[in-house]
Each structure stands twice: as structure tokens, then as C-alpha cells.
Design a protein around this motif. Sequence first.
Motif, PDB file in Angstrom:
ATOM      1  N   ILE A   1      -0.285  14.543 -17.587  1.00 21.61           N
ATOM      2  CA  ILE A   1       0.232  13.076 -17.692  1.00 21.61           C
ATOM      3  C   ILE A   1       0.241  12.512 -16.359  1.00 21.61           C
ATOM      4  CG2 ILE A   1       2.073  11.633 -18.398  1.00 21.61           C
ATOM      5  CD1 ILE A   1       0.599  12.832 -20.515  1.00 21.61           C
ATOM      6  N   PHE A   2      -0.394  11.508 -15.947  1.00 23.16           N
ATOM      7  CA  PHE A   2      -0.580  11.292 -14.459  1.00 23.16           C
ATOM      8  C   PHE A   2       0.257   9.897 -14.165  1.00 23.16           C
ATOM      9  CE2 PHE A   2      -4.668  13.236 -15.721  1.00 23.16           C
ATOM     10  CZ  PHE A   2      -4.243  14.424 -15.033  1.00 23.16           C
ATOM     11  N   LEU A   3       0.915   9.817 -13.258  1.00 21.90           N
ATOM     12  CA  LEU A   3       1.870   8.605 -12.805  1.00 21.90           C
ATOM     13  C   LEU A   3       1.187   7.970 -11.529  1.00 21.90           C
ATOM     14  CD1 LEU A   3       5.184   9.938 -13.442  1.00 21.90           C
ATOM     15  CD2 LEU A   3       4.111   8.598 -15.045  1.00 21.90           C
ATOM     16  N   ASP A   4       0.179   7.481 -11.740  1.00 18.31           N
ATOM     17  CA  ASP A   4      -0.689   6.783 -10.605  1.00 18.31           C
ATOM     18  C   ASP A   4      -0.302   5.588  -9.829  1.00 18.31           C
ATOM     19  OD1 ASP A   4      -2.685   6.732  -8.803  1.00 18.31           O
ATOM     20  OD2 ASP A   4      -4.461   7.072 -10.219  1.00 18.31           O
ATOM     21  N   THR A   5       0.066   5.678  -8.881  1.00 17.56           N
ATOM     22  CA  THR A   5       0.753   4.443  -7.803  1.00 17.56           C
ATOM     23  C   THR A   5      -0.308   3.830  -7.064  1.00 17.56           C
ATOM     24  OG1 THR A   5       1.483   5.708  -6.173  1.00 17.56           O
ATOM     25  CG2 THR A   5       2.795   5.503  -7.799  1.00 17.56           C
ATOM     26  N   TYR A   6      -1.619   4.206  -6.740  1.00 18.90           N
ATOM     27  CA  TYR A   6      -2.693   3.514  -6.054  1.00 18.90           C
ATOM     28  C   TYR A   6      -4.075   3.643  -6.887  1.00 18.90           C
ATOM     29  CZ  TYR A   6      -5.948   2.908  -2.233  1.00 18.90           C
ATOM     30  OH  TYR A   6      -6.718   2.105  -1.477  1.00 18.90           O
ATOM     31  N   ASN A   7      -4.677   2.461  -6.654  1.00 19.13           N
ATOM     32  CA  ASN A   7      -5.721   2.026  -7.317  1.00 19.13           C
ATOM     33  C   ASN A   7      -6.964   2.512  -6.562  1.00 19.13           C
ATOM     34  OD1 ASN A   7      -7.986   1.171  -8.605  1.00 19.13           O
ATOM     35  ND2 ASN A   7      -7.618  -1.023  -8.683  1.00 19.13           N
TER      36      ASN A   7
ATOM     37  N   LEU B   1       0.769  -1.304   0.211  1.00 15.27           N
ATOM     38  CA  LEU B   1      -0.080  -0.198   0.150  1.00 15.27           C
ATOM     39  C   LEU B   1       0.829   1.335   0.004  1.00 15.27           C
ATOM     40  CD1 LEU B   1      -2.756  -0.978   2.677  1.00 15.27           C
ATOM     41  CD2 LEU B   1      -3.082  -1.074  -0.037  1.00 15.27           C
ATOM     42  N   TYR B   2       0.684   2.139  -1.048  1.00 17.26           N
ATOM     43  CA  TYR B   2       1.360   3.352  -1.168  1.00 17.26           C
ATOM     44  C   TYR B   2       0.780   4.174  -2.094  1.00 17.26           C
ATOM     45  CZ  TYR B   2       2.913  -0.233  -4.654  1.00 17.26           C
ATOM     46  OH  TYR B   2       2.704  -1.041  -5.518  1.00 17.26           O
ATOM     47  N   GLY B   3       1.261   5.528  -2.019  1.00 17.16           N
ATOM     48  CA  GLY B   3       0.435   6.428  -2.934  1.00 17.16           C
ATOM     49  C   GLY B   3       0.911   7.828  -2.745  1.00 17.16           C
ATOM     50  N   ASP B   4       0.236   9.040  -3.338  1.00 16.51           N
ATOM     51  CA  ASP B   4      -0.712   8.418  -4.381  1.00 16.51           C
ATOM     52  C   ASP B   4      -0.023   8.446  -5.790  1.00 16.51           C
ATOM     53  OD1 ASP B   4      -2.870   8.336  -2.722  1.00 16.51           O
ATOM     54  OD2 ASP B   4      -3.170  10.469  -2.721  1.00 16.51           O
ATOM     55  N   GLY B   5       0.974   9.450  -6.120  1.00 18.07           N
ATOM     56  CA  GLY B   5       1.474   9.570  -7.398  1.00 18.07           C
ATOM     57  C   GLY B   5       1.928  11.057  -7.787  1.00 18.07           C
ATOM     58  N   MET B   6       2.306  11.156  -9.162  1.00 19.04           N
ATOM     59  CA  MET B   6       2.978  12.256  -9.641  1.00 19.04           C
ATOM     60  C   MET B   6       2.232  12.563 -10.781  1.00 19.04           C
ATOM     61  SD  MET B   6       6.786  12.848 -10.730  1.00 19.04           S
ATOM     62  CE  MET B   6       7.387  12.365  -9.268  1.00 19.04           C
ATOM     63  N   ALA B   7       2.225  14.031 -11.240  1.00 16.29           N
ATOM     64  CA  ALA B   7       1.508  14.681 -12.249  1.00 16.29           C
ATOM     65  C   ALA B   7       2.497  15.531 -13.085  1.00 16.29           C
ATOM     66  CB  ALA B   7       0.155  15.456 -12.320  1.00 16.29           C
ATOM     67  N   LEU B   8       2.587  15.412 -14.306  1.00 18.88           N
ATOM     68  CA  LEU B   8       3.263  16.320 -15.481  1.00 18.88           C
ATOM     69  C   LEU B   8       2.357  17.011 -16.205  1.00 18.88           C
ATOM     70  CD1 LEU B   8       5.812  13.362 -16.328  1.00 18.88           C
ATOM     71  CD2 LEU B   8       6.277  15.049 -14.404  1.00 18.88           C
ATOM     72  N   TRP B   9       2.592  18.438 -16.163  1.00 18.70           N
ATOM     73  CA  TRP B   9       1.741  19.189 -16.654  1.00 18.70           C
ATOM     74  C   TRP B   9       2.334  20.150 -17.807  1.00 18.70           C
ATOM     75  CZ3 TRP B   9      -2.761  18.560 -14.543  1.00 18.70           C
ATOM     76  CH2 TRP B   9      -3.070  18.245 -12.920  1.00 18.70           C
ATOM     77  N   TYR B  10       1.238  20.549 -18.773  1.00 17.35           N
ATOM     78  CA  TYR B  10       1.498  21.481 -19.751  1.00 17.35           C
ATOM     79  C   TYR B  10       0.187  22.175 -19.631  1.00 17.35           C
ATOM     80  CZ  TYR B  10       2.073  24.227 -24.031  1.00 17.35           C
ATOM     81  OH  TYR B  10       2.325  25.212 -25.034  1.00 17.35           O
TER      82      TYR B  10
END
Length: 320
Positions: free
Chosen positions: A126-132, A95-104
Amino acid sequence: MKRYKLLVLTLYKSFLLLLIYAQTPNIFENFDFSFSFPFSNTRWNLHDAMVSSNFIILTRDIKSSEGAIWCTTPVPFRDWEIVIQFQIYGHGENLYGDGMALWYVKDKEEKGPVFGSRDNFTGLGIFLDTYNNYNDINDHQHPYISAQVNDGTRQYNKDKDGTDTQIAGFHTNFRGADKHPIIVISYVRNTLEVKMTYDHFKTVEKCFEVKGIHLPTGYYFGASAATGELSDNHVITSFRVFPVIVDRTGKEAEEDPSKISPYAEFFSPPRDHVSKPKHIPMTAKKLVLIIILALIGLAVLFVVGVLVFKKQEESRKRLY
């Protein structure tokens, strides 16, 4: 000594990257929009993020934290490629989260619920999502990369991990303390392509390619991350920006790219989600009604039992 080795390693990686792009025609790095280490680019602002010896820390492995870094200069070029080296890791095993986003995006430096940045954004995420978050049966695994083009009218549905508004998505396991992934995001001739490498371009994994994407010039690059009840370290080692020179003719050349409204001609087809049966809580009135009906049923059974018993007794008396 350790810091010196890290600096040499960073310079070596940068040299390899430059060699790769030196072999690619019509593409060059714009150092006004890029940063690596030692961090010194004043065009980038940090928001609740920290600068360490060799990377930007967006969040540490603690709950309910967020951080971001934003370029303060709007992007003047129409076609571009960005190359970001990052790392997501922490103490959590399952269990880990939540993630990162890259933006323009059009609106920079605004906090919000989408990986630490605003919802209803205008531009590309652009979403780098680590948790469902979507605990129902899903047709993809996490970690998960997805993309969304927004004109400011769509919400990112966190409960469904954005799958109802994404233009594409791909599962690749970019999380781990032993991994230093590099993501390559290119936007050239209205085509968005996302690739990933885990071995400094010896092998490259193509995540997705989507045509018919329309983005204007004048937006801002950025990155953000957030944690909630679960946590992770989210760090960025470098953010390199490469304008791409494209020859345009006719109407395409006459079009003012700054006037384009962001939109995608195609969206990812609806995903097959099978919802779990919902548990409907029993209200007090229903509970009382059930108890009353049960008591009535018991009373009826008791009366019937008494009547049957009396008839049996009367039959026995007649026999004697």
C-alpha cells in the motif's frame, strides 16, 4: 510535563480505538503484532529508523534517506485488519517527497527503490505517495494512495507512480504538520478495503474496495519510507493488528491458506495519460547538414540575384 501530556493523549486515542472495535463482532487486537507508545514490542526490528518519545521516525526531512520497521513474526491468521496512525510533513510547501509504503510481504527487511524497500516483492504493498513522478498529464492528484498485489514478477514503475500495475488508487490529502491521519487496511474474505480518517473515526473516508484479492498466511507486516532530491518527515505513531474471525465451510475451509500464491483477479483499468511531445536533441551531423544546405541555398540565391541584375543592366543599355 509535555511528555506526560503526549502519553495521556496516546492512551486516550487507544481507548477510543478499543471502544470502536469492541462493538465490532469477531475482531480483536493481537498485541503480539501491534505496537504503540511507549514502544516496547521486541517482535519489530528497526532499519535506519529512530524511536522518539512518542513515534517511530522512518525518515527525517533530509534528502536521500530511508528507513523501515518490520515485524519479525509471520502472520498466522488469514483475515485481518491493520490500523496505522502516521504523519507526513516537512518544510516544503510545493515540492516534497517521496512517501511511505505499508507492507504485507513474503520477504521482509530488504532495502530497495520502492519507498525504501525491495522491488519485485511478493505480497501486498500500500503506497502513500506524495510526489508526482509522472510529469505528463495525469488523471489524479497527489498525495495519492494506491495498492499493488505482486507475485514477485512485476516491477513497481516509479516513473509512472505505479499506476500501470495498481489494483486501485485514491487521492486524499494526508500530508501536513496539522494532520494525524489513521489508515485502516482490511483483508477479509479475499476483499481488500482501505479507509482513512482524520478525526479519530468521527468521519471515515473510504478510499477503495477491491474484491478477488488472494493473499497467503505466513507473510510479514512492515512499513518503509524514502526521500530523494525532495524530502519530508515520515513517522508512525502506532501500528495495530486485528485478526478477524471468519466462518468458512466447504472447499474454502479445506484450502491451505499458506499455499496461496498472491494475485489479484482484477487490476485498475489503464489510466489516460497524454504524453508531452518529446524533444529530440539535434545531433552534430544534422546541424552540419543544415548549415551546408543553408549555405548552398544562400549561394543559389546570390547567383540568381547576380544573373537577374546583369540582365536588367543589359536591358537598360539597349534602351540607350
